[in-house]
Motif scaffolding. Structure first.
Motif, short mmCIF file in Angstrom:
data_model
loop_
_atom_site.label_atom_id
_atom_site.label_comp_id
_atom_site.label_asym_id
_atom_site.label_seq_id
_atom_site.Cartn_x
_atom_site.Cartn_y
_atom_site.Cartn_z
N LYS A 234 0.83 -1.20 0.00
CA LYS A 234 0.00 0.00 0.00
C LYS A 234 0.87 1.26 0.00
N MET A 235 1.92 1.21 0.82
CA MET A 235 2.79 2.38 0.92
C MET A 235 3.48 2.66 -0.41
N PHE A 236 4.04 1.61 -1.03
CA PHE A 236 4.73 1.80 -2.31
C PHE A 236 3.77 2.30 -3.39
N SER A 237 2.50 1.80 -3.36
CA SER A 237 1.52 2.29 -4.34
C SER A 237 1.20 3.75 -4.11
N LEU B 110 -0.52 -9.92 -8.40
CA LEU B 110 -0.52 -8.88 -9.43
C LEU B 110 -1.50 -7.75 -9.11
N LEU B 111 -2.41 -8.02 -8.15
CA LEU B 111 -3.46 -7.03 -7.87
C LEU B 111 -2.93 -5.62 -7.60
N PRO B 112 -1.92 -5.45 -6.71
CA PRO B 112 -1.43 -4.08 -6.47
C PRO B 112 -0.94 -3.41 -7.75
N VAL B 115 -4.01 -2.45 -9.76
CA VAL B 115 -4.66 -1.27 -9.17
C VAL B 115 -3.90 -0.01 -9.57
N LEU B 116 -2.56 -0.14 -9.58
CA LEU B 116 -1.74 1.01 -9.96
C LEU B 116 -1.97 1.39 -11.42
N THR B 117 -2.04 0.40 -12.32
CA THR B 117 -2.16 0.72 -13.74
C THR B 117 -3.60 0.92 -14.20
N LYS B 125 -10.04 -5.35 -11.52
CA LYS B 125 -10.70 -6.65 -11.25
C LYS B 125 -10.78 -7.48 -12.52
N ILE B 126 -11.10 -6.80 -13.64
CA ILE B 126 -11.17 -7.53 -14.91
C ILE B 126 -9.79 -8.07 -15.27
#
Lengths: 277, 252
Positions: A234-237, B110-112, B115-117, B125-126
């Motif tokens: 979370k922090m890095f994001s 890969l979720l984080p 979420v970032l991209t 989610k897709i």
């Protein structure tokens, strides 16, 4: 993926055009590993170029930066502690799954009445999707290592129970009858007949359980953002440090592959004697 | 025999009843805080209100949209890639271990990144559902197509079948049970990952509701949403199992 393959390739004939090309293809045919390495390298190179040329540095990091960040994370005590706790959680959840899975599975396998009464309920519980239960974890277990162990355990125990019940049921009844008629005690039957047969199915159960435990622990880690690995992702994001985020996730992926692969090797090792004997 | 059947059902009913009684007892006597576990009647009450008002339709449709898009695209691409890989022995031996190794990585990791991209919303989610569903389909398709009798393929090709005809008319029907098994695994794992991802970071969907009810300390409603989610997921799983069994009966 160990099914025996009747490899057929109707179109392979088209490759014959010129001696040198033939030699190259046959050489490559002998080493798909080299070809695979080439493809991976090419993918990394493509990623590097694409990230450098078009990637927004806030969201995308080239692999070279990720490698540098990886080394940086290894030197970061707080991050390494969180990663270490992932390993500890996986280990404890796995041990708990195997121990309690055996404790439940063996009686269910041996006793027909218990099996008919309780096994359908176990299977029903196994079919319940677990991922929506993530928010319950922090309510029940807080934000430490406990929710991860608990979630890994609820993922890991079912494959163990199912394979143990199946394994115990597969025991040749004639062996048990023969042992009984020759005066074997209950303990002797357990030790000499049930356990050896059980170990075989237990190892495939343990491989499935490990994959499930790893999935459960990783899900819980990502969910709990107040501590552990989830805090750092979370922090890095939030700080837009994709290179650190990538590096941390690569680290976790390596842990997952190592744990799964070692279980697969152990299973392969222990099922070999059964095929020979 | 009948006495035994009765005894079995008595044990099962007794166990369910005991669990419900335990739930009632620990909440009625204040052993657990109602925030952690509300009494069964409160949950049932919330569930009834939720079902009657129909407010669950909106998060349900978000989840189903994410799930549908990712599953359909992953299945189609998985089938096509499986077909292309299965054509040549060298390609199989190159890609199969690679895909199998990737498959053993928990894709939720890969979720984080997603979420970032792709943002916290539907996009991530897709993307996650797609990656989760793609691998079982492509791996089972490759294996399935390799087991198809070579003489069938040779016959079709010598009679002038095109590659797409070979794919649709020969390979797919001849190996449907195995392909369907891969699709069933893809279906349930992608649905579960999407639900999990929604509880981790999202703007809407069933998983989001469950997470949000905890944030707002409406635990009874959280359990009601949890019940709806579990029932929906089990219904989809049951449907997939049924189709899988049908494929095995019909095509093998």
């Amino acid at each position: 993926m160990t099914t025996t393959r009747t490899n057929i390739a109707p179109n392979d004939v088209g490759a014959v055009s010129g001696a040198s090309r033939l030699r190259l293809t046959t050489r490559l045919q002998n080493s798909p590993a080299a070809l695979r390495a080439g493809i991976i390298l090419l993918a990394l190179l493509g990623w590097e170029i694409a990230a450098r040329l078009w990637g927004n540095p806030l969201f995308m990091a080239p692999p070279s930066d990720v490698a540098v960040a990886f080394v940086g994370l290894v030197g970061n005590g707080a991050v390494m502690l969180a990663v270490w706790n992932v390993l500890v959680a996986c280990f404890l959840a796995f041990v708990l799954s195997v121990a309690l899975g055996l404790l439940i599975g063996v009686p269910l396998g041996l006793n027909a009445f218990l099996r008919d009464a309780l096994y359908p309920m176990v299977l029903l519980l196994y079919a319940v999707p677990q991922s929506p239960f993530l928010p319950l974890l922090t309510i029940a277990f807080g934000t430490g290592i406990e929710p991860k162990i608990a979630y890994g355990f609820t993922h890991g125990i079912f494959p163990i129970i199912v394979t143990v019940v199946g394994g115990v049921q597969n025991i040749d009844r004639r062996l048990v009858v023969a042992a009984q008629s020759m005066g074997a005690s209950r303990a002797q039957i357990l030790r000499r007949i049930v356990l050896p047969v059980l170990t075989q199915s237990l190892f495939s159960g343990m491989r499935l359980a490990m994959a499930a435990v790893v999935l459960g622990v990783m899900l819980a880690e990502l969910f709990v953002s107040a501590g552990g690995v989830g805090y750092f992702t979370k922090m890095f994001s939030n700080r837009f440090e994709p290179e650190n985020l990538f590096a941390l996730l690569v680290m976790l992926a390596l842990i997952a592959i190592t744990l799964n692969e070692s279980c697969r090797q152990v299973e392969r090792h222990y099922t070999k004697w059964r095929e020979n004997g | 025999m009948i006495a035994r059947r009765i005894a079995i059902h008595a044990v099962q009913a007794g166990l369910v009843f005991a669990l419900l009684a335990l739930w009632w007892w620990i909440t009625a006597t204040g052993q657990v805080h109602p925030f952690v576990l509300p009494p069964p009647m409160a949950v049932l009450d919330r569930l009834g209100k939720l079902l009657a008002s129909g407010t669950f339709w909106s998060p349900l449709s978000i989840t189903m949209w994410e799930f549908g898009v990712s599953f359909v695209t992953a299945t189609l691409l998985g089938l096509v890639f499986g077909f292309l890989i299965s054509r040549r022995r060298l390609v199989v031996r190159t890609f199969d271990p690679l895909l199998a190794a990737l498959y053993s990585v928990p894709m939720v990791l890969l979720l984080p990144l997603f979420v970032l991209t792709f943002g916290v919303g539907v996009g991530s989610k897709i993307a996650l559902g797609f990656v989760v569903a793609f691998f079982p389909v492509v791996l089972s398709t490759t294996t399935a197509f390799l087991t198809v009798d070579a003489s069938l393929q040779r016959a079709a090709l010598s009679m002038g079948a095109s590659q797409s005809q070979l794919f649709v008319r020969v390979l797919l029907p001849a190996s449907l049970p195995m392909v369907l098994s891969g699709m069933r695994i893809a279906l349930i794992t992608s649905l579960l990952s999407i639900l999990g991802a929604e509880t981790i970071a999202s703007l809407g969907g069933l998983g989001h509701e469950i997470f949000a009810r905890v944030e707002y300390m409406q635990t009874a409603e959280m359990y009601a949403y949890l019940a709806i989610t579990v029932i929906v997921a089990m219904m989809i799983n049951g449907l997939a199992l049924w189709i899988d069994a049908w494929g095995r009966r019909k095509f093998s």
